[in-house]
Design a protein around this motif. Sequence first.
Motif, short mmCIF file in Angstrom:
data_model
loop_
_atom_site.label_atom_id
_atom_site.label_comp_id
_atom_site.label_asym_id
_atom_site.label_seq_id
_atom_site.Cartn_x
_atom_site.Cartn_y
_atom_site.Cartn_z
N ALA A 46 0.83 -1.21 0.00
CA ALA A 46 0.00 0.00 0.00
C ALA A 46 0.86 1.26 0.00
O ALA A 46 0.56 2.23 -0.70
CB ALA A 46 -0.94 0.00 1.20
N ASP A 50 0.71 3.89 -2.98
CA ASP A 50 0.25 5.24 -2.62
C ASP A 50 1.32 6.27 -2.94
O ASP A 50 1.02 7.35 -3.45
CB ASP A 50 -0.14 5.29 -1.15
N TYR A 55 -2.88 6.54 -4.51
CA TYR A 55 -4.06 5.68 -4.51
C TYR A 55 -3.75 4.42 -3.72
O TYR A 55 -2.67 3.85 -3.84
CB TYR A 55 -4.43 5.32 -5.96
N ILE A 56 -4.71 3.98 -2.88
CA ILE A 56 -4.57 2.72 -2.16
C ILE A 56 -5.64 1.77 -2.69
O ILE A 56 -6.83 2.05 -2.56
CB ILE A 56 -4.75 2.92 -0.64
N ASP A 58 -8.39 -1.11 -3.24
CA ASP A 58 -9.36 -1.70 -2.32
C ASP A 58 -8.94 -3.08 -1.85
O ASP A 58 -9.31 -3.51 -0.75
CB ASP A 58 -10.75 -1.80 -2.98
N HIS A 61 -7.52 -3.13 1.68
CA HIS A 61 -8.46 -3.09 2.80
C HIS A 61 -9.12 -4.44 3.02
O HIS A 61 -9.33 -4.86 4.15
CB HIS A 61 -9.51 -2.00 2.56
N GLY A 108 -8.98 6.31 0.55
CA GLY A 108 -8.12 5.15 0.78
C GLY A 108 -7.51 5.17 2.17
O GLY A 108 -7.40 4.13 2.83
N LYS A 111 -10.26 4.21 4.66
CA LYS A 111 -10.50 2.76 4.66
C LYS A 111 -9.32 2.00 5.27
O LYS A 111 -9.52 0.98 5.92
CB LYS A 111 -10.78 2.28 3.23
#
Length: 186
Positions: A46, A50, A55-56, A58, A61, A108, A111
């Motif tokens: 992640a 990122d 951006y992380i 989904d 999570h 992100g 979450k």
Amino acid sequence: MFHKLSRKSIAAGLILAFCYVLCFFRFGFCLHFLLLCLFYSILLFAAIVDFDSMYIPDSVHFVILLLAVLSFFDPLSPSLMSRLMGAVTAGGFLMLLSLISHGGVGFGDIKLLFSAGFLLGFSKNIMSLLLGYSLAGSFCVFLLFFQKLDRKTAIPMAPFFAISFFLCSLWGDAILMWYLGFFLYP
């Protein structure tokens, strides 16, 4: 056929090896050790994504939530109430901050803190939130001083949260006692 490994791949492997060794020395070989090693692996993924793209995914999570479910079989894991409080408090705080700042906090990140709360519990997740923002703030002050960024520059938070999750998952209780010592024992 061998391919040339990138510096980033080598650095990631060394970082994970370092994290695994420290985790092994802290907990020994047990379910808690295995879950945390998987957690560190997904956090590093992640952090890299990122950092590169802001951006992380989904999938990060979902994997953390899966680890949280598996950790119910781990006697060293927090209680269900602590997990719920950790997820809702940290995730809710970031959601509120995002609404107030009109998107200044990425979904992100929200979450990530929410899902990590289910794995780490209340105290370690809140400490990770505070430590992550402290690390990011220190880093940004340094970069602002050298004029490498301005006040409007977006900062990827997953790398800072990854560091704080790692530290708090291993030494969260000691960090909390050290921090509270400033207020309880003047």
